[in-house]
Design a protein around this motif. Sequence first.
Motif, mmCIF file in Angstrom:
data_model
loop_
_atom_site.group_PDB
_atom_site.id
_atom_site.type_symbol
_atom_site.label_atom_id
_atom_site.label_comp_id
_atom_site.label_asym_id
_atom_site.label_seq_id
_atom_site.Cartn_x
_atom_site.Cartn_y
_atom_site.Cartn_z
ATOM 1 N N UNK A 11 1.055 -1.338 -0.096
ATOM 2 C CA UNK A 11 -0.018 -0.129 0.055
ATOM 3 C C UNK A 11 1.097 1.255 0.011
ATOM 4 N N UNK A 12 0.684 2.349 -0.847
ATOM 5 C CA UNK A 12 1.465 3.318 -1.217
ATOM 6 C C UNK A 12 0.587 4.660 -0.759
ATOM 7 N N UNK A 13 1.353 5.742 -0.003
ATOM 8 C CA UNK A 13 0.612 6.826 0.367
ATOM 9 C C UNK A 13 1.360 8.026 -0.304
ATOM 10 N N UNK A 14 0.654 9.075 -1.078
ATOM 11 C CA UNK A 14 1.563 9.905 -1.725
ATOM 12 C C UNK A 14 0.745 11.307 -1.349
ATOM 13 N N UNK A 15 1.518 12.334 -1.281
ATOM 14 C CA UNK A 15 1.065 13.834 -0.793
ATOM 15 C C UNK A 15 2.083 14.796 -1.490
ATOM 16 N N UNK B 28 7.737 0.011 4.267
ATOM 17 C CA UNK B 28 8.805 -0.628 3.380
ATOM 18 C C UNK B 28 9.464 0.339 2.412
ATOM 19 N N UNK B 29 9.397 1.371 2.077
ATOM 20 C CA UNK B 29 10.070 2.513 1.316
ATOM 21 C C UNK B 29 9.688 3.676 1.839
ATOM 22 N N UNK B 30 10.439 4.941 1.615
ATOM 23 C CA UNK B 30 10.077 6.006 1.803
ATOM 24 C C UNK B 30 10.880 7.005 0.864
ATOM 25 N N UNK B 31 10.169 8.095 0.307
ATOM 26 C CA UNK B 31 10.680 8.881 -0.731
ATOM 27 C C UNK B 31 10.227 10.229 -0.347
ATOM 28 N N UNK B 32 10.930 11.349 0.085
ATOM 29 C CA UNK B 32 10.798 12.596 -0.068
ATOM 30 C C UNK B 32 11.518 13.286 -1.085
ATOM 31 N N UNK C 36 7.169 16.617 -2.316
ATOM 32 C CA UNK C 36 6.239 15.443 -2.391
ATOM 33 C C UNK C 36 6.776 14.177 -1.583
ATOM 34 N N UNK C 37 5.764 13.674 -0.872
ATOM 35 C CA UNK C 37 6.184 12.366 -0.052
ATOM 36 C C UNK C 37 5.585 11.472 -0.657
ATOM 37 N N UNK C 38 6.194 10.372 -0.289
ATOM 38 C CA UNK C 38 5.724 8.880 -0.797
ATOM 39 C C UNK C 38 6.069 7.891 -0.140
ATOM 40 N N UNK C 39 5.347 7.014 0.657
ATOM 41 C CA UNK C 39 5.725 6.060 1.620
ATOM 42 C C UNK C 39 4.775 5.011 1.332
ATOM 43 N N UNK C 40 5.483 3.874 1.592
ATOM 44 C CA UNK C 40 4.873 2.487 1.203
ATOM 45 C C UNK C 40 4.913 1.758 2.484
ATOM 46 N N UNK C 41 3.911 0.657 2.551
ATOM 47 C CA UNK C 41 4.087 -0.236 3.649
ATOM 48 C C UNK C 41 3.231 -1.553 3.248
ATOM 49 N N UNK C 42 3.814 -2.618 3.737
ATOM 50 C CA UNK C 42 3.455 -3.978 3.422
ATOM 51 C C UNK C 42 2.481 -4.539 4.619
ATOM 52 N N UNK C 43 1.180 -4.672 4.054
ATOM 53 C CA UNK C 43 0.402 -5.250 5.024
ATOM 54 C C UNK C 43 0.024 -6.721 5.036
ATOM 55 N N UNK C 44 0.119 -7.540 5.665
ATOM 56 C CA UNK C 44 -0.041 -8.929 5.990
ATOM 57 C C UNK C 44 -1.308 -9.226 6.653
ATOM 58 N N UNK C 45 -1.620 -10.738 6.577
ATOM 59 C CA UNK C 45 -2.836 -11.008 7.058
ATOM 60 C C UNK C 45 -2.722 -10.965 8.596
ATOM 61 N N UNK C 46 -1.467 -11.253 9.097
ATOM 62 C CA UNK C 46 -1.443 -11.183 10.441
ATOM 63 C C UNK C 46 -1.233 -9.806 11.023
ATOM 64 N N UNK C 47 -0.803 -8.709 10.416
ATOM 65 C CA UNK C 47 -0.802 -7.392 10.747
ATOM 66 C C UNK C 47 -2.139 -6.797 10.981
ATOM 67 N N UNK C 48 -2.149 -5.391 11.260
ATOM 68 C CA UNK C 48 -3.145 -4.390 11.340
ATOM 69 C C UNK C 48 -3.676 -4.374 9.813
ATOM 70 N N UNK C 49 -4.890 -4.472 9.606
ATOM 71 C CA UNK C 49 -5.615 -4.296 8.388
ATOM 72 C C UNK C 49 -6.161 -2.977 8.110
ATOM 73 N N UNK C 50 -6.347 -2.045 9.398
ATOM 74 C CA UNK C 50 -6.669 -0.721 9.242
ATOM 75 C C UNK C 50 -5.657 0.296 9.648
ATOM 76 N N UNK C 51 -5.076 0.897 8.742
ATOM 77 C CA UNK C 51 -4.081 1.863 8.871
ATOM 78 C C UNK C 51 -4.352 3.236 8.463
ATOM 79 N N UNK C 52 -3.606 4.184 9.011
ATOM 80 C CA UNK C 52 -3.709 5.589 8.683
ATOM 81 C C UNK C 52 -2.191 6.111 7.889
ATOM 82 N N UNK C 53 -2.368 7.057 7.182
ATOM 83 C CA UNK C 53 -0.825 7.663 6.530
ATOM 84 C C UNK C 53 -1.055 9.279 7.140
#
Length: 515
Positions: free
Chosen positions: A171-175, A197-201, A210-227
């Motif tokens: 999942x990737x978040x961009x602003x 998982x990665x971050x690029x400012x 511009x900010x771009x940050x990514x995360x890898x969500x697994x079945x065991x991890x939190x499935x509701x997240x905020x950026x």
Amino acid sequence: MTGKVPSFSPGSIVSSALPSYIALCLTLQVHKLVSAQFTVTGPDHPITASLGGEAVLSCHLSPRMSAENMEVRWLRSQDSEVVHLYRDGQDQYGEQMPEYRGRTELLRDDITSGRVFLRIHNIQPSDDGPYKCFFQSGVSYEDALLELQVAGLGSDPVISVEGHQDGGIRVVCRSSGWNSQPEAQWRALKGQILPSASENIAQEANGLFQAEIAIVITEESNQKVSCSVRNPQLDQERKTAISLAELFFPRVNPWTVALGVILPLLAVLTALASYCFWRQRRAKETLRSDKESEKETLLSEWEGEKEALQSEMERQKAEYEAAKELGLTRAQGYAVDLTLDPGTAHPNLVLSADRKHVRYGDTRQDLPDNPERFDKYPIVLGAEGFTGGRHYWEVEVGNKPQWDLGVSRESVSRKGWVTLTAVNGYWAVRLRYGRYTALTSPSTPLPVSVRPSRVGIFLDYEAGEVSFYNVTDRSHLFTFTDTFSGTLRPYFCLWFNAEGTNVAPLIICPVPAQT
């Protein structure tokens, strides 16, 4: 001849040196008193301003005294370049940095009390940082440092799911649009910070971040997240949340396991039920055949409707293009011969002898400050005024990077800073920083596919319309609709180019004869 060596006593040496010593002490004391006549104080906290808005910087003398006859300099403290200079009782622009020309104003209401204010218009990202206010009176001088923070709050974070990675969902978040380097974080439902998982400012071509940050969500991890993306200097934040549905993480149903055990026990019943299944299959095949036939019929009808719709869209597009062409052709039939009014021209504007050309000069001309002349904005009006009828003219803009064109009321204020919008009597189209806008309130962005080298302006006074055309590709740019009263005059504004003197002129062109 015998010479006699003179003798000196300690008392005589002290007596001869004492006057010089006293004079030196008096000189140092006088210099100390002169240099300590006053101190300069600025604000003890950073001044915050928004992009495109205004900022007011202030300093004052202590003890309170008049600064009206002093030299007051506002400087960028890194390299001491002049932002604004006040000397000999008036503003001086010869040493001013090019990027501040036409954007600064010294407020002198309290200058006799030792308080001066500098207003900076149209705040830009490069205005961020430290400044210095410098006062000098005779041989005495003092200065103070202050800081301007330009607040550029970026866009809301946009979250997108971009496939599988490392046994989970990436999942990737961009602003974008942040004035200073922002911080980006992923957080769980209860606020815990999650590893990315990665971050690029990165800084974009326009100077914003511009900010771009990514995360890898697994079945065991939190499935509701905020950026969240925030400006750490001004403590401003934007946040977006996402909840991944179980569709991305299918779970094994326990009934599936139970059926796996039960089905072998039912194998005996399969033979008995085969006849029933065969009958059902025959019925389904018959039904499927009927559905396929109906589907083919509906598909054929849909294809016919699609072709008809495409044909109608092409016809409407052709009618629109014809109407657009007719609009410009019709407007050119009302061509008028215009000239520029030198009595209204800002002192930095240079007019040609035939008053058809105007350019921005690199020096301020010594012109009478008559009531009709614009003293802040680089504006000149047409000599002709209109109180009715239809009138059309064309202006060659070439590759000029910044300009305004349109009409204005005869009665607009010529002195001081005002907002150049239709509400205040300016119906115009603007090019600045590569963007075309109409001066509505708020401004309206204009989509331009072909850069106009010549712009046509059509005034229909009774209809209450001012229309603009890209003569280069004969396209319509924008139309203002309003109710007019009084005299309207052609309006020209040549904004200063920060990269150097904007020497290329605006040219009032003859309109080609209609055939």
